[in-house]
Design a protein around this motif. Structure first.
Motif, mmCIF file in Angstrom:
data_model
loop_
_atom_site.group_PDB
_atom_site.id
_atom_site.type_symbol
_atom_site.label_atom_id
_atom_site.label_comp_id
_atom_site.label_asym_id
_atom_site.label_seq_id
_atom_site.Cartn_x
_atom_site.Cartn_y
_atom_site.Cartn_z
ATOM 1 N N ALA A 127 16.078 0.228 2.143
ATOM 2 C CA ALA A 127 17.166 -0.280 1.297
ATOM 3 C C ALA A 127 18.520 -0.163 1.994
ATOM 4 C CB ALA A 127 17.181 0.469 -0.030
ATOM 5 N N ILE A 128 18.740 0.932 2.698
ATOM 6 C CA ILE A 128 19.998 1.085 3.443
ATOM 7 C C ILE A 128 20.092 0.021 4.530
ATOM 8 C CG2 ILE A 128 21.239 2.579 5.065
ATOM 9 C CD1 ILE A 128 20.244 4.960 3.350
ATOM 10 N N GLN A 129 18.999 -0.195 5.241
ATOM 11 C CA GLN A 129 19.000 -1.222 6.280
ATOM 12 C C GLN A 129 19.255 -2.599 5.679
ATOM 13 O OE1 GLN A 129 15.286 -0.848 8.353
ATOM 14 N NE2 GLN A 129 15.862 1.092 9.301
ATOM 15 N N TRP A 130 18.663 -2.884 4.534
ATOM 16 C CA TRP A 130 18.865 -4.177 3.876
ATOM 17 C C TRP A 130 20.324 -4.329 3.442
ATOM 18 C CZ3 TRP A 130 20.423 -5.248 -1.138
ATOM 19 C CH2 TRP A 130 20.340 -6.587 -1.514
ATOM 20 N N ASP A 175 11.254 -13.085 -3.469
ATOM 21 C CA ASP A 175 10.890 -13.627 -2.159
ATOM 22 C C ASP A 175 11.859 -13.210 -1.041
ATOM 23 O OD1 ASP A 175 8.824 -15.014 -0.835
ATOM 24 O OD2 ASP A 175 10.158 -16.718 -0.527
ATOM 25 N N GLU A 176 12.579 -12.109 -1.243
ATOM 26 C CA GLU A 176 13.461 -11.575 -0.189
ATOM 27 C C GLU A 176 12.602 -11.094 0.976
ATOM 28 O OE1 GLU A 176 16.951 -10.363 1.730
ATOM 29 O OE2 GLU A 176 16.803 -11.438 -0.172
ATOM 30 N N ALA A 177 12.968 -11.478 2.193
ATOM 31 C CA ALA A 177 12.233 -11.048 3.390
ATOM 32 C C ALA A 177 12.504 -9.573 3.637
ATOM 33 C CB ALA A 177 12.646 -11.877 4.589
ATOM 34 N N LEU A 178 11.431 -8.799 3.733
ATOM 35 C CA LEU A 178 11.553 -7.355 3.943
ATOM 36 C C LEU A 178 10.908 -6.903 5.243
ATOM 37 C CD1 LEU A 178 10.648 -6.308 0.296
ATOM 38 C CD2 LEU A 178 12.927 -6.350 1.314
ATOM 39 N N PHE A 179 10.344 -7.831 5.991
ATOM 40 C CA PHE A 179 9.600 -7.459 7.192
ATOM 41 C C PHE A 179 10.504 -7.004 8.332
ATOM 42 C CE2 PHE A 179 10.409 -11.977 7.477
ATOM 43 C CZ PHE A 179 10.870 -12.136 8.781
ATOM 44 N N ARG A 187 0.873 -1.182 0.000
ATOM 45 C CA ARG A 187 0.000 0.000 0.000
ATOM 46 C C ARG A 187 0.902 1.222 0.000
ATOM 47 N NH1 ARG A 187 -3.538 -1.252 4.944
ATOM 48 N NH2 ARG A 187 -3.067 -3.444 4.853
ATOM 49 N N TYR A 188 0.345 2.381 0.257
ATOM 50 C CA TYR A 188 1.100 3.638 0.168
ATOM 51 C C TYR A 188 2.409 3.583 0.954
ATOM 52 C CZ TYR A 188 2.170 8.597 0.615
ATOM 53 O OH TYR A 188 2.801 9.806 0.607
ATOM 54 N N LEU A 189 2.363 3.197 2.229
ATOM 55 C CA LEU A 189 3.575 3.132 3.042
ATOM 56 C C LEU A 189 3.778 1.784 3.726
ATOM 57 C CD1 LEU A 189 3.642 6.641 4.753
ATOM 58 C CD2 LEU A 189 5.108 5.811 2.919
ATOM 59 N N ARG A 190 3.008 0.787 3.382
ATOM 60 C CA ARG A 190 3.143 -0.526 4.014
ATOM 61 C C ARG A 190 4.134 -1.368 3.213
ATOM 62 N NH1 ARG A 190 1.610 -4.298 7.382
ATOM 63 N NH2 ARG A 190 1.029 -6.375 6.686
ATOM 64 N N VAL A 191 5.251 -1.687 3.852
ATOM 65 C CA VAL A 191 6.288 -2.489 3.202
ATOM 66 C C VAL A 191 5.816 -3.936 3.128
ATOM 67 C CG1 VAL A 191 8.679 -3.296 3.368
ATOM 68 C CG2 VAL A 191 8.115 -0.961 4.033
ATOM 69 N N ALA A 192 5.999 -4.544 1.979
ATOM 70 C CA ALA A 192 5.640 -5.948 1.787
ATOM 71 C C ALA A 192 6.477 -6.822 2.711
ATOM 72 C CB ALA A 192 5.869 -6.353 0.335
ATOM 73 N N ASP A 193 5.888 -7.886 3.219
ATOM 74 C CA ASP A 193 6.641 -8.814 4.068
ATOM 75 C C ASP A 193 7.744 -9.515 3.276
ATOM 76 O OD1 ASP A 193 5.185 -8.201 6.328
ATOM 77 O OD2 ASP A 193 3.777 -9.858 6.052
ATOM 78 N N ASN A 194 7.455 -9.847 2.033
ATOM 79 C CA ASN A 194 8.424 -10.486 1.143
ATOM 80 C C ASN A 194 8.267 -9.879 -0.244
ATOM 81 O OD1 ASN A 194 7.662 -12.581 3.307
ATOM 82 N ND2 ASN A 194 9.590 -13.338 2.468
ATOM 83 N N MET A 199 21.130 -4.581 8.638
ATOM 84 C CA MET A 199 20.674 -4.067 9.919
ATOM 85 C C MET A 199 19.335 -4.683 10.311
ATOM 86 S SD MET A 199 21.544 -0.081 9.099
ATOM 87 C CE MET A 199 20.925 0.578 10.617
ATOM 88 N N HIS A 200 19.047 -4.735 11.593
ATOM 89 C CA HIS A 200 17.741 -5.113 12.131
ATOM 90 C C HIS A 200 17.239 -6.468 11.643
ATOM 91 C CE1 HIS A 200 17.648 -1.095 13.689
ATOM 92 N NE2 HIS A 200 17.682 -0.571 12.479
ATOM 93 N N GLY A 201 18.110 -7.438 11.526
ATOM 94 C CA GLY A 201 17.686 -8.784 11.156
ATOM 95 C C GLY A 201 17.830 -9.095 9.679
ATOM 96 N N PHE A 202 18.163 -8.132 8.839
ATOM 97 C CA PHE A 202 18.325 -8.413 7.414
ATOM 98 C C PHE A 202 19.528 -9.312 7.141
ATOM 99 C CE2 PHE A 202 15.698 -4.545 6.511
ATOM 100 C CZ PHE A 202 14.759 -5.183 5.735
#
Length: 129
Positions: A115-118, A48-52, A36-43, A122-125
């Motif tokens: 994208a920077i976190q990925w 199928d990269e995990a983005l949650f 959605r507008y600001l909801r990041v997809a879980d994958n 960072m944070h589990g990525f």
């Protein structure tokens, strides 16, 4: 120095940031980052990269405010020096411009932060590949 291990950067930051600014998956650049507008997809729907894992929090809002304020500061100066519009015209046009620019930039800033976190794992990525 002979024992130092050099890691290959398999997640370069610049391409990931460019993909994030386009609201695309930082891994493949094909799938949409948002459902959605600001909801990041879980994958990612493509790779199928995990983005949650992301923790964007207030960072995108601060970046958006920073950019919009700097851009509109220049526009205010330019409008006043070149055209001297009526105050209500200036206020109305700048309000519309600020809202439109904010709505345009906010998802792109969030995509960049995710994208920077990925790319920096960072944070589990870092646990998923």
């Amino acid at each position: 120095m002979a024992n130092a291990e050099f890691q290959i950067d398999d997640r370069p930051t610049k391409p990931a940031v460019m993909r994030g600014l386009q609201c695309k998956c930082p891994n493949c650049g094909e799938g949409n980052l948002f459902t959605r507008y600001l909801r990041v997809a879980d994958n990612c729907p493509q790779c199928d990269e995990a983005l949650f894992h992301h923790r964007a929090d207030d960072g995108p809002a601060y970046l958006t405010i920073l950019l919009v304020a700097h851009i509109l500061g220049f526009v205010i100066h330019f409008m006043w020096v070149q055209f001297r519009p009526e105050p209500w015209v200036m206020a109305t046009s700048l309000t519309i411009g600020a809202v439109a620019l904010s709505l345009f930039l906010l998802p792109r800033m969030k995509g960049m932060v995710v994208a920077i976190q990925w790319s920096r794992r960072m944070h589990g990525f870092g646990h998923n590949g």
